[in-house]
Design an enzyme around this catalytic site. Structure first.
Site, PDB file in Angstrom:
ATOM      1  N   SER B  97      67.304  42.412 -25.371  1.00 35.93           N
ATOM      2  CA  SER B  97      67.949  41.101 -25.394  1.00 35.93           C
ATOM      3  C   SER B  97      66.921  40.028 -25.702  1.00 35.93           C
ATOM      4  O   SER B  97      65.772  40.118 -25.288  1.00 35.93           O
ATOM      5  CB  SER B  97      68.671  40.814 -24.088  1.00 35.93           C
ATOM      6  N   HIS B 111      70.887  33.716 -29.401  1.00 39.59           N
ATOM      7  CA  HIS B 111      70.898  34.801 -28.423  1.00 39.59           C
ATOM      8  C   HIS B 111      71.342  36.094 -29.104  1.00 39.59           C
ATOM      9  O   HIS B 111      72.264  36.087 -29.917  1.00 39.59           O
ATOM     10  CB  HIS B 111      71.875  34.455 -27.293  1.00 39.59           C
ATOM     11  N   ARG B 115      72.899  47.077 -26.588  1.00 39.71           N
ATOM     12  CA  ARG B 115      72.633  47.979 -25.470  1.00 39.71           C
ATOM     13  C   ARG B 115      73.418  49.288 -25.639  1.00 39.71           C
ATOM     14  O   ARG B 115      74.459  49.318 -26.295  1.00 39.71           O
ATOM     15  CB  ARG B 115      73.013  47.311 -24.153  1.00 39.71           C
ATOM     16  N   HIS B 144      78.345  33.098 -39.591  1.00 42.03           N
ATOM     17  CA  HIS B 144      79.527  33.958 -39.501  1.00 42.03           C
ATOM     18  C   HIS B 144      79.693  34.831 -40.745  1.00 42.03           C
ATOM     19  O   HIS B 144      80.204  35.947 -40.652  1.00 42.03           O
ATOM     20  CB  HIS B 144      80.771  33.105 -39.227  1.00 42.03           C
TER      21      HIS B 144
END
Lengths: 272, 272
Positions: B97, B111, B115, B144
Site C-alpha cells: 500500500s 493512494h 493485496r 479514469h
C-alpha cells in the site's frame, strides 16, 4: 411539570449558563482581543445546539465550547449499548463540551465535558482531562488535587473516576495514554440533586484549573521544535478522538452536527 | 509445493518487487536528492513487513510505501465479517500500500493498494484513488481513462469498480467524497492467473498515473492559501482513514505495525 421534565430543564439551563460563563472567562484570558464566534445548529424537530469557537488567539490556538440538547431514537443495533435504551430507544441528552488547544506548546490541551442523559434511566456523565506535550509533575499534582477535592466534597469516588479516566483515554495501538488523565465518570444516578451539584462544581473546577494552568505558563518561551512536539502529540489526540472516543461516535451516529462534534480536533496536527 | 503455497509465494514476491520499483521511481522523481528510509517490523512468528518512508522531498511531502506478509487467526467476533474465515479464523495476507502526500497543493494525494488474502478462500483486492485539493477535470478524465483501459484489457468490470470506489471513499458525516475516486475491488477470485495479472497491471498503472500527474504539475506555482486548502482537505483524509477505512481497522485489529498502518496519515493537517 413532571419531576423528570423539571430535571431536564434545570440541566439544560445550567449547561447554557456554564457555556456562557466559560466563553466569558476565556475572552478575558484573551484580554478581550479575540471573541468567540457563535453558530446555532438544529436537528430537525429534535433539538439542536450552539457552538462557540475562538481561533488564533494569543493563548487559545483553537477552543470550542459546545452545548447541545437533543432528543431522538437510538437505532436498534445501538440500543443494547446504552443504559435504559432497550425498551424503545428514546433518549434526551444535554451537555457541554470544551476542548482547548493552546498556541504555546508548553501549555497543555484541556478537555471538559458534562452531560445529562435520559432514556428509561437518567444519569450524569462527564470529566476533565489534561494533555500536555511536556511533562510537568507539579501541574499534574495540582490538577489532580483540585479534582480530588471536588470529588471528596461531593462524596464521589475520586480513585474510581481517576482510574476510569486513565482507562478511557488510552490509545491501545500506541500503548500510550492520551495525557496525564483527570477524572471520568458515567451512569451517575444515585441522588439527582447531589449528582447535579457535583456536575456544577466540576464546571467551576474546569474554569479554575484552566485559568490557573494558563496563568502559570502563558509567558513561557517556546521554540519551533517545542511546537513540533505539540503537533505530534495533537496527532495522537486526533487518533484517539476518531478511533475511540464514544462521544464522537455517539454524535456522528445520532445525526449530531458534524462541525460541532469535530470541533475537538486540533487546528493543526502532524504525523511523522 | 502445493498450488496454494505457490500462489502465496508468487504474490508475496511480486509485492516486494513492486515495492522496490515504486521506491526507485519515486526517488527518480526526487532527482535522487531524497531517499527512502527503510524499516522492518515483525509480528512475532506471524510474518511482518517492510516500510519505506520518504519525507520532506521537493515533490513528496510524505510518501509511505508499505509491504507486509502476515499470518494469524481472526478473533471470533471478527470472523463473520471476513470471507472464508468462519471455520477456524486462520488467515494469510500479503499486500502493498502506498499513500503519497504532495508538497505542492496543486498535485493531488494518490493512494494505491493491492493485496492477496487467503482464508478458506483466496482473493485479491485493491484499488487506486486520487484526492485533489483543486478540481481538475482533465486530470480526472486522464486517471479514469487509464484505469478503464487496465480493466478492459483484463476483462474486469470498470464501471462496477469505479462505483465501488466512490461508495467506499465517502465520508457520510461530511456528505463528501474523499476525492475524485478511481477504482476499488475486493473478493476477486475468478481465475487466479488472470486476477494476478490484473493486480500486476494495476501496480504498473499506479506508477504511470503518478508520474504523469506529477510531471504535468510539478512546476505549478502555489500560494499560502492554496496550502491551507490542501491542509483542510488532508483533515478529511485523516477523518476517513481513522473513522472508516477497513484496511486501517484490519491492521490495528490484527496486531499489525501501528507506524506502518498509520503511515497513510498526512504529514500536516488542519481543522478550522
Amino acid at each position: 411539570m413532571k419531576n423528570s421534565e423539571y430535571r431536564k430543564k434545570m440541566a439544560d439551563s445550567w449547561f447554557s449558563y456554564l457555556q456562557t460563563q466559560i466563553c466569558k472567562e476565556f475572552e478575558v484570558i484573551e484580554k478581550g482581543k479575540k471573541k468567540f464566534v457563535k453558530r446555532n445548529w438544529y436537528k430537525k424537530k429534535e433539538g439542536g445546539g450552539t457552538s462557540f469557537l475562538l481561533s488564533n488567539g494569543s493563548i487559545f490556538e483553537k477552543v470550542g465550547v459546545n452545548k447541545s440538547t437533543v432528543t431522538g431514537t437510538f437505532r436498534k443495533e445501538f440500543r443494547s449499548k446504552i443504559l435504559g435504551a432497550n425498551k424503545n430507544g428514546r433518549y434526551w441528552a444535554s451537555g457541554v463540551s470544551v476542548v482547548a488547544h493552546m498556541k504555546n506548546p508548553k501549555i497543555p490541551a484541556i478537555h471538559f465535558n458534562t452531560r445529562f442523559i435520559v432514556t428509561s434511566k437518567e444519569w450524569f456523565g462527564g470529566g476533565i482531562d489534561v494533555t500536555p506535550s511536556f511533562e510537568d509533575k507539579k501541574e499534574k499534582i495540582f490538577t489532580h488535587k483540585i479534582l480530588k477535592k471536588i470529588c471528596v466534597q461531593n462524596k464521589k469516588n475520586y480513585i474510581k473516576y481517576k482510574k476510569w479516566c486513565d482507562k478511557y483515554f488510552f490509545l491501545p495501538h500506541r500503548n500510550e495514554t492520551r495525557g496525564i488523565g483527570g477524572i471520568f465518570f458515567d451512569y451517575e444516578q444515585n441522588n439527582w440533586n447531589k449528582d447535579f451539584k457535583f456536575v456544577r462544581d466540576l464546571g467551576s473546577a474546569f474554569i479554575q484549573i484552566t485559568k490557573s494552568i494558563i496563568k502559570k505558563k502563558r509567558k513561557l518561551k517556546w521554540k519551533k521544535k517545542d511546537k513540533e512536539k505539540q503537533l505530534i502529540k495533537r496527532g495522537r489526540y486526533v487518533e484517539f478522538n476518531l478511533l475511540y472516543d464514544r462521544g464522537t461516535k455517539f454524535g456522528l451516529n445520532t445525526g449530531g452536527n458534524t462541525e460541532s462534534i469535530l470541533m475537538s480536533l486540533p487546528p493543526l496536527a502532524k504525523w511523522k
